[in-house]
Design a protein around this motif. Structure first.
Motif, PDB file in Angstrom:
ATOM      1  N   PHE A 450       0.842  -1.211   0.000  1.00  0.00           N
ATOM      2  CA  PHE A 450       0.000   0.000   0.000  1.00  0.00           C
ATOM      3  C   PHE A 450       0.872   1.255   0.000  1.00  0.00           C
ATOM      4  N   ILE A 451       0.258   2.380  -0.390  1.00  0.00           N
ATOM      5  CA  ILE A 451       0.946   3.672  -0.384  1.00  0.00           C
ATOM      6  C   ILE A 451       0.290   4.530   0.687  1.00  0.00           C
ATOM      7  N   GLN A 491       5.951  -4.740 -11.620  1.00  0.00           N
ATOM      8  CA  GLN A 491       5.531  -5.564 -10.475  1.00  0.00           C
ATOM      9  C   GLN A 491       4.837  -4.694  -9.413  1.00  0.00           C
ATOM     10  N   LEU A 492       5.406  -3.509  -9.166  1.00  0.00           N
ATOM     11  CA  LEU A 492       4.810  -2.597  -8.189  1.00  0.00           C
ATOM     12  C   LEU A 492       3.397  -2.199  -8.638  1.00  0.00           C
ATOM     13  N   GLY A 493       3.253  -1.930  -9.928  1.00  0.00           N
ATOM     14  CA  GLY A 493       1.933  -1.600 -10.487  1.00  0.00           C
ATOM     15  C   GLY A 493       0.953  -2.743 -10.243  1.00  0.00           C
ATOM     16  N   ALA A 494       1.424  -3.976 -10.451  1.00  0.00           N
ATOM     17  CA  ALA A 494       0.562  -5.154 -10.268  1.00  0.00           C
ATOM     18  C   ALA A 494       0.155  -5.281  -8.795  1.00  0.00           C
ATOM     19  N   GLU A 495       1.083  -4.984  -7.892  1.00  0.00           N
ATOM     20  CA  GLU A 495       0.769  -5.114  -6.459  1.00  0.00           C
ATOM     21  C   GLU A 495      -0.262  -4.071  -6.019  1.00  0.00           C
ATOM     22  N   ILE A 496      -0.118  -2.869  -6.543  1.00  0.00           N
ATOM     23  CA  ILE A 496      -1.103  -1.826  -6.202  1.00  0.00           C
ATOM     24  C   ILE A 496      -2.477  -2.210  -6.773  1.00  0.00           C
ATOM     25  N   ALA A 497      -2.479  -2.729  -7.997  1.00  0.00           N
ATOM     26  CA  ALA A 497      -3.753  -3.149  -8.603  1.00  0.00           C
ATOM     27  C   ALA A 497      -4.407  -4.219  -7.730  1.00  0.00           C
ATOM     28  N   HIS A 498      -3.601  -5.141  -7.229  1.00  0.00           N
ATOM     29  CA  HIS A 498      -4.116  -6.224  -6.383  1.00  0.00           C
ATOM     30  C   HIS A 498      -4.715  -5.665  -5.086  1.00  0.00           C
TER      31      HIS A 498
END
Ligand code: DMJ
Length: 646
Positions: A450-451, A491-498
């Motif tokens: 998360f951010i 990968q970071l983009g994918a984790e945020i999407a998840h």
């Protein structure tokens, strides 16, 4: 003359009443004029005279009292002695209308209302002026002075037509039909939703900024001031065009040709008007080639320029389109301008310079960039607040969500839009993202990336729906990232999407809340009641679309479809689509607003998600923060502009 304007005064010795006007204009006095009184008056005894004098003086006092202490509207009513033009100078009677003193009761009532509203407004304006600092007043005076000079110049000038510029090759506008029948079916469903949203607005809110789908009438918010500028029409145009809804597009174009006028006395948000109106008009121009959109975009941009007349050149948050006077939001830290607002002008302003040949737009945004580059950044982070008078940061809050978000997005997109020649923008983006990763991005106990938000030296473990756009941004910026870290950012983009998908999946309605926590055993859920709403926002679907374009992982289409179905099930009403107040309630109440960004962004990203990649290819188009596509500039144009910066 209404009888109530007079009071009768009987003297026991009189046979007829003396009529005394209540106004101060013709108050009779006891004077030699009393000679016109019947003779027997002269024979009044001293005590009687005294009593009469007493009564008269009491009466005069009453008259003055009435004048000074009665409410304004009652004064106006009695002052119908030929003074209407002085008291009500701004109300012109339409031709053939009766003189105001003969107006009917309800006309009088509405006159009184108008007068009261005018008085209240004047009082409010005076109060606001008193609250302003010397610097603000100085900047205002400066703005007004420059405006007078500009107006004088303009009066002498014959309006020049815009110079012809080569239209970038427009690709990928009419394609996008998916091969798979089930995907095509989904795309058709999104198109039908767009039609329902548009038709409802057409029927109930036409010309208003937005729609109240339950009340079935127009709606607006303070970002548009008190204007009626058809925000939904302008915001929706390019979505209509891409979806092949050409009759609707034409209808919108006609309204714009005939009605869209920016000479209105309205105080609007510079940022919102830029991303929705200028962005929307420019995209409509580039897609359709219709000159009217370009002309309107430039007319509006001229009205925004006075917002930059501040001691630092950092624009005010709001500007009055008529007077050019600017100011900041009252809630912003220490009179500051907002990072995401003054930092989200670059794309549109660069295009304006390209289309008009006027360097002013380009210079304004490059000036902001230069000023920011010189400033200290706490921990390498950009605070959300910057004071346009002093050039100093306000509170040290940093966010990739509200107040900060699109500043970072526009650094990356400035580089992409310049055909990757604006390396200064790319470097600024890379440095900012590195600091964000170091200080704001964390993994929860349950393994969700998360951010958070940085607030005065500590990390708040909360993420906003708005922040979810960052998944798409990281993916979009992967190519070209330093130290061969493309894989890492994808990968970071994918984790945020998840994570953002989880925030949807953990609700009853399968729609995401406005903000969600990662604290005290809570993961991706909203805690406070006022964070549980969903207002048709696009950011999560936007990230699904970018991730789909870069990975073609079918889960993104699956997640997008889940969201589309939930919107259709819980937000659709007979008069359009509405936001809902609690995504954790099986019986939610509506907020009764169909936001213009629902048509501009949410439905557009869904449509693109179920289209093939040859509709609006990312090699040729860069989407502004309101999802309005602008073509990439030729590298040559950007090189030529280097000289414009001074
Ligand atoms: C949109 O108007 C824009 O995306 C903006 O950048 C912030 N978010 C709203 C919609 O949520």
């Amino acid at each position: 003359m209404p009888s109530s304007s007079y009071v009768s005064l009987f003297d026991s010795n009189m046979t007829t009443p003396a009529l005394l006007p209540l106004s101060g204009r013709r108050i009779p006095t006891l004077s030699p004029g009393a000679a016109s009184f019947p003779h027997h008056r002269a024979t009044l005894r001293l005590s009687e005279k005294f009593i009469l004098l007493l009564i008269l003086s009491a009466f005069i006092t009453l008259c003055f009292g009435a004048f000074f202490f009665l409410p304004d509207n009652s004064k106006h009513k009695r002052f119908d002695l030929g003074l209407e033009d002085v008291l009500i100078p701004h109300i012109e009677a339409p031709k053939g209308a009766k003189h105001p003193s003969f107006l009917q009761a309800e006309e009088e009532e509405s006159l009184r209302d108008k007068i009261r509203v005018d008085h209240e407004r004047a009082l409010q304006e005076a109060k606001e002026k008193l609250r302003k600092s010397r610097d603000e007043l100085r900047a205002e005076i400066q703005t007004e002075k420059s405006k007078v000079v500009e107006d004088l110049k303009k009066k002498k000038e014959v309006p020049k037509p815009l110079p012809p510029v080569p239209m970038p090759k427009v690709v990928g506008v009419n394609d996008g039909d998916p091969v798979e029948p089930d995907v095509k079916e989904k795309r058709d469903k999104i198109r039908e939703m767009m039609k329902h949203a548009w038709d409802s607005y057409r029927q109930y809110g036409w010309g208003h900024n937005e729609l109240k789908p339950l009340a079935k009438k127009g709606h607006s918010t303070n970002i548009f001031g008190n204007s009626q500028m058809g925000a939904t029409i302008v915001d929706a145009l390019d979505s209509l065009y891409m979806m092949g809804l050409h009759d609707e597009f034409k209808d919108g174009q006609e309204w714009i040709e005939q009605n869209l006028d920016f000479s209105v006395n309205a105080e609007v948000s510079v940022f919102e008007v830029n991303i929705r109106f200028i962005g929307g008009l420019l995209a409509a121009y580039y897609l359709s080639g219709q000159e009217v959109f370009k002309v309107k975009a430039v007319q509006l941009a001229e009205k925004l320029l006075p917002a930059f007349n501040t001691p630092t050149g950092i624009p005010w948050a709001m500007v009055n389109l008529k007077s050019g006077v600017g100011r900041n939001w009252g809630w912003a830290s220490a009179g500051s301008s907002i990072l995401a607002e003054f930092g989200t002008l670059h794309m549109e302003f660069v295009h304006l310079t390209y289309l008009t040949g006027n360097p002013a737009y380009y210079q304004k945004v490059m000036h902001i960039r230069k000023l920011l580059a010189k400033m200290d950044r706490p921990n390498g982070l950009y605070p959300n607040y910057l004071n346009p008078r002093t050039g100093r940061w306000g509170q040290h809050h940093t966010s990739v969500g509200g107040l900060g978000d699109s500043f970072y997005e526009y650094l990356l997109k400035a580089w992409l839009m310049s055909d990757k020649t604006d390396t200064e923008a790319r470097k600024t983006y890379d440095d900012a993202i590195e600091a964000i990763e170091r200080h704001l991005i964390r993994k929860s106990n349950g393994g969700l990336t998360f951010i958070g938000e940085w607030k005065n030296g500590h990390l708040e473990r909360k993420m906003g729906h708005l922040t979810c756009f960052a998944g798409g941004m990281f993916a979009l910026g992967a190519d070209g990232s330093p130290d061969a870290k493309a894989g890492h950012y994808l990968q970071l983009g994918a984790e945020i999407a998840h994570t953002c998908h989880e925030s949807y999946d953990r609700t009853v309605l399968k729609l995401g809340p406005e903000a969600f926590k990662f604290d005290s055993g809570l993961e991706a859920v909203a805690v406070r009641q006022n964070e549980k709403y969903y207002i048709l926002r696009p950011e999560v679907i936007e990230t699904y679309w970018y991730m789909w374009r870069f990975t073609h992982d079918p889960k993104y289409r699956q997640w997008g479809w889940e969201a589309a179905q939930a919107i259709d099930k819980y937000c659709r009403v007979s008069g359009g689509f509405s936001g809902v107040k609690d995504v954790y309630s099986s019986n939610p109440t509506y907020d009764d607003v169909q936001q213009s960004f629902f048509l501009a962004e949410t439905l557009k990203y869904l449509y693109l998600l179920f289209s093939s990649d040859d509709l609006m290819p990312l090699e040729s188009w860069v989407f502004n923060t309101e999802a309005h596509p602008l073509p990439k500039e030729r590298a040559q144009t950007i090189v030529e502009w280097r000289g414009l910066e001074q």
